[in-house]
Write a protein that holds these residues in place. Structure first.
Motif, mmCIF file in Angstrom:
data_model
loop_
_atom_site.group_PDB
_atom_site.id
_atom_site.type_symbol
_atom_site.label_atom_id
_atom_site.label_comp_id
_atom_site.label_asym_id
_atom_site.label_seq_id
_atom_site.Cartn_x
_atom_site.Cartn_y
_atom_site.Cartn_z
ATOM 1 N N ASN A 239 0.842 -1.191 0.000
ATOM 2 C CA ASN A 239 0.000 0.000 0.000
ATOM 3 C C ASN A 239 0.881 1.246 0.000
ATOM 4 N N LYS A 240 0.805 2.016 -1.074
ATOM 5 C CA LYS A 240 1.783 3.071 -1.318
ATOM 6 C C LYS A 240 1.413 4.429 -0.714
ATOM 7 N N GLU A 241 0.132 4.620 -0.374
ATOM 8 C CA GLU A 241 -0.280 5.892 0.224
ATOM 9 C C GLU A 241 -0.121 5.777 1.735
ATOM 10 N N HIS A 242 1.033 6.234 2.243
ATOM 11 C CA HIS A 242 1.350 6.070 3.658
ATOM 12 C C HIS A 242 0.880 7.274 4.480
ATOM 13 N N HIS A 243 0.361 6.991 5.656
ATOM 14 C CA HIS A 243 -0.014 8.012 6.624
ATOM 15 C C HIS A 243 1.233 8.813 7.007
ATOM 16 N N GLY A 244 1.058 10.083 7.343
ATOM 17 C CA GLY A 244 2.177 10.975 7.638
ATOM 18 C C GLY A 244 3.241 10.392 8.555
ATOM 19 N N HIS A 334 -2.587 3.411 8.674
ATOM 20 C CA HIS A 334 -1.228 3.063 8.259
ATOM 21 C C HIS A 334 -0.990 3.369 6.776
ATOM 22 N N ALA A 335 -1.735 2.710 5.906
ATOM 23 C CA ALA A 335 -1.495 2.914 4.472
ATOM 24 C C ALA A 335 -2.620 2.301 3.657
ATOM 25 N N THR A 336 -2.848 2.881 2.485
ATOM 26 C CA THR A 336 -3.788 2.320 1.508
ATOM 27 C C THR A 336 -3.240 2.610 0.116
ATOM 28 N N ASN A 337 -3.973 2.177 -0.886
ATOM 29 C CA ASN A 337 -3.670 2.563 -2.265
ATOM 30 C C ASN A 337 -4.680 3.583 -2.781
ATOM 31 N N PRO A 339 -6.618 7.569 -2.307
ATOM 32 C CA PRO A 339 -6.340 8.918 -1.795
ATOM 33 C C PRO A 339 -6.899 9.076 -0.381
ATOM 34 N N LYS A 340 -6.283 9.969 0.379
ATOM 35 C CA LYS A 340 -6.771 10.336 1.711
ATOM 36 C C LYS A 340 -6.838 9.152 2.670
ATOM 37 N N HIS A 341 -6.052 8.121 2.395
ATOM 38 C CA HIS A 341 -5.999 6.935 3.264
ATOM 39 C C HIS A 341 -7.360 6.242 3.404
ATOM 40 N N ILE A 342 -8.189 6.357 2.348
ATOM 41 C CA ILE A 342 -9.502 5.698 2.379
ATOM 42 C C ILE A 342 -9.324 4.194 2.214
ATOM 43 N N ARG A 343 -10.011 3.446 3.024
ATOM 44 C CA ARG A 343 -9.937 1.992 2.982
ATOM 45 C C ARG A 343 -10.649 1.425 1.744
ATOM 46 N N ASP A 344 -10.245 0.219 1.345
ATOM 47 C CA ASP A 344 -11.031 -0.541 0.375
ATOM 48 C C ASP A 344 -12.255 -1.121 1.060
ATOM 49 N N ALA A 345 -12.030 -1.630 2.266
ATOM 50 C CA ALA A 345 -13.119 -2.240 3.029
ATOM 51 C C ALA A 345 -12.813 -2.106 4.513
#
Length: 385
Positions: A239-244, A334-337, A339-345
């Motif tokens: 998951n490439k979109e990491h939280h700050g 932690h991280a998602t793919n 924007p804005k760390h939105i979850r898939d599920a």
């Protein structure tokens, strides 16, 4: 002839030597000119250690190795389960000069330099490091006994934790009283699982960058009293979109790495559930970085991009007396793919509830399992049914 020898002997008088030291210095170079002089030498009592006539030992010594030293010094200093190498083989003079020196304790060098005479690997390893543990900078003997001890590496007590608590009393008290202790403290290495006791290139004497230190253990699924923890190392890689805080390689921004009274050893309260009645305390952890007004103001055109016109959709989601969504309902900390760390599920009981978020130029839409498709647009508000 015999009578002549007899007469010669009768003419010789063997008077006691009044100053043994000075007698020795008639042939030997002086060894009492430096700052520190060994007590027998200072007293001119060379024969305390050396036999002036004969001996089975080198330098006419009265004993071999440490046995000579223990004629005066207490044997108990070498009585531990683990004995320092030079002491074990009677090599006291590897560290101490038996006559004179310019250093305390009759040492052959100053402070840690006497250790580095043998421990050249440590001398090399310590060079150029950014952070030096305070006891190391002061003196190795703060932690290690130079003679013997009952603990490995001649530690004065258990070196993986109790030794640390000798100085870090605040951590000892915290760990003893906290509800949820970090699992790393339960490993065989204890404190040393994360910290290097000597030197480091990383803050807090960590063995690696903070997030990389965590991933020494968090590179596999883990079972805890609060449930399973995913293989975080793999999760972050996928998951490439990491939280700050993750971008800054600092897990400790949210987690207390020794322990906490909160779920998942978090620094502040964060509800472990999907729904929670609205209360600002439910967002204490998030409000460490994010503005409280993000969820408190019903109308805004500046606080968030998650709005339909000026309707604050964060406010809409969380401000409910019974079924207020917590931050975890939509965001992964932690991280998602997305924007804005939105979850898939989102885990909703046994079901992975899909979020169905799609981003648009001036807004987006959600099609989650909790309601029908809703669109939002910051410029042209959408009327959802």
């Amino acid at each position: 002839m015999q009578s002549g020898i007899k007469s010669l002997r009768q003419g010789i008088k063997f008077a006691p030597i009044k100053n043994v030291g000075e007698q020795c210095y008639r042939c030997h170079d002086r060894v009492d000119t430096k700052k520190g002089v060994h007590k027998p030498v200072k007293e001119g009592n060379c024969s305390k250690c050396h036999d002036p006539h004969q001996s089975p030992y080198k330098y006419q010594l009265r004993g071999d190795g440490q046995n000579l030293c223990f004629m005066c010094h207490d044997k108990k200093i070498a009585a531990g389960k683990f004995v320092h190498g030079p002491v074990a083989v009677g090599g006291c003079s590897m560290c101490h000069n038996p006559h004179q020196t310019d250093f305390p304790k009759m040492l052959n060098a100053s402070g840690n330099d006497v250790c580095f005479i043998c421990h050249t690997d440590k001398a090399d390893a310590f060079k150029g490091k950014k952070f030096v543990h305070k006891p190391v900078g002061e003196k190795c003997v703060n932690c290690h006994s130079p003679h013997a001890g009952d603990y490995k590496f001649n530690f004065k007590t258990d070196g993986s934790q109790e030794l640390c608590f000798g100085c870090h009393k605040d951590k000892k008290e915290w760990i003893a009283n906290v509800k949820n202790r970090h699992g790393g403290l339960e490993t065989d290495k204890k404190c040393l699982a994360c910290h290097d006791p000597h030197v480091s290139d990383y803050v807090k004497q960590l063995v690696k960058q903070p997030v990389d230190t965590c991933n020494i253990c968090h590179d596999k699924p883990l079972d805890t009293q609060d449930g399973k923890i995913v293989d975080m190392k793999t999760y972050l890689a996928k998951n490439k979109e990491h939280h700050g805080p993750i971008k800054q390689k600092d897990c400790s921004a949210c987690h207390n790495t020794h322990g906490s009274d909160n779920f998942r050893i978090l620094r502040k309260y964060f509800p472990p559930v999907f729904y929670a009645p609205f209360d600002p305390k439910n967002y204490e952890l998030c409000f460490n970085c994010h503005e409280k007004t993000l969820v408190l103001d019903a109308k805004t055109t500046t606080l968030t991009g998650f709005r339909n016109g000026d309707q604050n959709l964060h406010f809409v989601h969380v401000n409910k007396a019974i079924k207020g969504r917590t931050c975890r309902a939509c965001h992964d900390a932690h991280a998602t793919n997305n924007p804005k760390h939105i979850r898939d599920a989102v885990p909703f009981g046994a079901w992975g509830l899909p979020v169905g978020f799609q981003k648009a130029a001036n807004g987006g839409l959600c099609l989650p399992g909790c309601h029908q498709k809703f669109d939002y647009n910051r410029i042209n508000p959408v009327k959802n049914r």
